[in-house]
Write a protein that holds these residues in place. Sequence first.
Motif, short mmCIF file in Angstrom:
data_model
loop_
_atom_site.label_atom_id
_atom_site.label_comp_id
_atom_site.label_asym_id
_atom_site.label_seq_id
_atom_site.Cartn_x
_atom_site.Cartn_y
_atom_site.Cartn_z
N GLN A 121 0.97 -1.19 0.01
CA GLN A 121 0.06 0.02 -0.03
C GLN A 121 0.76 1.46 -0.03
O GLN A 121 0.36 2.49 -0.11
CB GLN A 121 -0.95 0.07 1.23
CG GLN A 121 -0.15 0.23 2.49
CD GLN A 121 -1.29 0.23 3.64
OE1 GLN A 121 -2.21 -0.40 3.78
NE2 GLN A 121 -0.89 1.16 4.66
N GLY A 122 2.05 1.10 0.59
CA GLY A 122 3.13 2.39 0.31
C GLY A 122 3.25 2.75 -1.27
O GLY A 122 2.77 2.02 -2.10
N ILE A 123 3.61 4.15 -1.21
CA ILE A 123 3.72 4.77 -2.64
C ILE A 123 5.09 5.39 -2.63
O ILE A 123 5.15 6.72 -2.44
CB ILE A 123 2.57 5.68 -2.97
CG1 ILE A 123 1.36 5.00 -2.77
CG2 ILE A 123 2.66 6.40 -4.35
CD1 ILE A 123 0.13 5.83 -3.17
N CYS A 124 6.09 4.35 -2.92
CA CYS A 124 7.26 5.09 -3.01
C CYS A 124 7.56 5.21 -4.66
O CYS A 124 7.40 4.49 -5.38
CB CYS A 124 8.73 3.90 -2.51
SG CYS A 124 8.04 3.65 -0.71
N GLU A 125 8.05 6.22 -4.85
CA GLU A 125 8.03 6.76 -6.24
C GLU A 125 9.09 5.77 -7.03
O GLU A 125 9.00 5.65 -8.08
CB GLU A 125 8.43 8.42 -6.35
CG GLU A 125 7.27 9.25 -5.92
CD GLU A 125 7.68 10.78 -5.98
OE1 GLU A 125 8.62 11.05 -6.93
OE2 GLU A 125 6.96 11.58 -5.39
N TYR A 126 9.88 5.42 -6.33
CA TYR A 126 11.11 4.72 -7.15
C TYR A 126 11.02 3.22 -7.15
O TYR A 126 11.89 2.59 -7.58
CB TYR A 126 12.69 4.98 -6.49
CG TYR A 126 12.56 4.73 -4.74
CD1 TYR A 126 12.47 3.29 -4.58
CD2 TYR A 126 12.38 5.51 -4.03
CE1 TYR A 126 12.37 3.10 -3.41
CE2 TYR A 126 12.33 5.33 -2.70
CZ TYR A 126 12.31 4.00 -2.28
OH TYR A 126 12.56 3.95 -0.84
N CYS A 127 9.75 2.63 -6.46
CA CYS A 127 9.73 1.28 -6.01
C CYS A 127 9.76 0.49 -7.44
O CYS A 127 8.93 0.55 -8.12
CB CYS A 127 8.43 1.17 -5.48
SG CYS A 127 7.99 -0.86 -5.06
N TYR A 128 10.40 -0.46 -7.18
CA TYR A 128 10.75 -1.38 -8.52
C TYR A 128 9.37 -2.22 -8.67
O TYR A 128 9.08 -2.59 -9.99
CB TYR A 128 11.90 -2.26 -8.26
CG TYR A 128 11.71 -3.92 -7.91
CD1 TYR A 128 11.48 -4.94 -8.58
CD2 TYR A 128 11.19 -4.07 -6.50
CE1 TYR A 128 11.32 -6.10 -8.35
CE2 TYR A 128 10.87 -5.17 -5.82
CZ TYR A 128 10.89 -6.32 -6.86
OH TYR A 128 10.58 -7.54 -6.28
N LEU A 129 8.60 -2.36 -7.76
CA LEU A 129 7.13 -3.22 -7.96
C LEU A 129 6.43 -2.09 -8.79
O LEU A 129 5.50 -2.77 -9.50
CB LEU A 129 6.41 -3.06 -6.66
CG LEU A 129 7.08 -4.42 -5.77
CD1 LEU A 129 6.03 -4.32 -4.22
CD2 LEU A 129 7.11 -5.65 -6.38
N ASN A 130 6.61 -0.94 -8.81
CA ASN A 130 5.93 -0.12 -10.20
C ASN A 130 5.77 -0.70 -11.36
O ASN A 130 5.03 -0.18 -12.14
CB ASN A 130 6.33 1.39 -9.78
CG ASN A 130 5.84 1.97 -8.38
OD1 ASN A 130 5.29 1.27 -7.63
ND2 ASN A 130 6.55 3.04 -8.21
N THR A 131 7.02 -1.36 -11.79
CA THR A 131 7.11 -1.84 -13.05
C THR A 131 6.72 -3.45 -13.28
O THR A 131 6.64 -4.01 -14.37
CB THR A 131 8.39 -1.49 -13.81
OG1 THR A 131 9.46 -2.05 -12.82
CG2 THR A 131 8.56 -0.15 -14.25
N GLN A 132 6.45 -3.86 -11.85
CA GLN A 132 6.15 -5.37 -11.88
C GLN A 132 4.72 -5.93 -11.74
O GLN A 132 4.33 -6.94 -12.30
CB GLN A 132 6.91 -5.89 -10.75
CG GLN A 132 8.45 -5.55 -10.68
CD GLN A 132 9.20 -6.33 -12.01
OE1 GLN A 132 9.08 -7.55 -11.92
NE2 GLN A 132 9.95 -5.77 -12.58
#
Length: 370
Positions: A121-132
Amino acid sequence: MVPKICLANPAQGLKQAILILITAQRKVKRMNKAYFKRVFFEEQALDYPVGKAMYDKLKVQGYDIGLLKSHNRVTGIPGKSARESFFQGKNTLVVGVRKTLDFAPCKPSAHFQLPLVTGCQGICEYCYLNTQLGKKPYTRVYVNIDEILAQAANYIQQRQPETTVFEAAATSDPVPVEPFSGALAQAINFFAHQEYAYLKFVTKFPSIDSLLDLDHRGRTRIRYSLNTDRIIHDYEHRTAVLDERIQALSRLLEHGYPGGVIIAPVILEGNWQEEYGHMMDKLAEALSAYRDIHFEVISHRFARKAKSNILDVFPQTTLPMNEDKSRSYKFGQFGYGKLVYNKALLQEIKSFFTDAIGRHFPEAKIDYII
Ligand code: SF4
């Protein structure tokens, strides 16, 4: 905390009091709040006691719960633009049954991923999950924990007498949903009795109360991902502030857990030495009595595809992603490259953290600085 009003300058005092109250409210919100606006249950999940208990808990908390035939086909999450889809996905919790019980490898830090939760639920701008996790990155929690742990037992048996290490946070931060699911507690109890295995996971969230009194027998290492106050504020939205993370880690160490600190991503902006120095001072003040702490330090890096996704969702981001002289291109093990800091800057990071960790925690182990 009761804010004190400055009597010499009531207007300024009032402003200060309001600021303290807002900060305190934000802190409580960060500590307790699950940000989910909608919850879906795969019908089959209700056949499992864990699923049924979660359903009842979420109902009591006032969530409207939709039912799904399969947790892999989730319709009903709105979103027209990339940005809206992303945020709506982040606000969605899906509870299901994990069908694939082949565990993915998790090199180099562990042998296998332990799939209890996917997403965060976190929203880290750099998170690698954002592309997964696709355009609508919802959080998925699995209820067939017994089956997942039975599979872990198979892997352990195949490899013994070698020790097998499992990572429970490879594709998630499992801690914010722990108060609903209890999956980590169950896994910690399981690993407490495994002679040839141990568990680890990493988090940025403080909801670890239910883990404190478990009989973990030192077989689970819990690491906290830390960064400077400014980087947390600018890029790690909906996560706990630095002090809360350090406090949670300190409570875990107090309860005998082996602990760890992941400093990541190290971002070289502004007066970074001073800011990371301040972070290390805070850490030392809270934890210098503990010896069994491992450190992992990871410098900021990005893939070009990730950069384009980040800019779609966070068009105003100030994350440093310029492809200038400060960066070098490095081919990775997954077939695509990343832009990492150049050799000289990486060396500066290495020297800085080797020195700071060595000074404050002479007995700690540095697993890597990359
Ligand atoms: S807390 Fe971790 S998993 Fe969650 S968004 Fe941030 S980096 Fe990603």
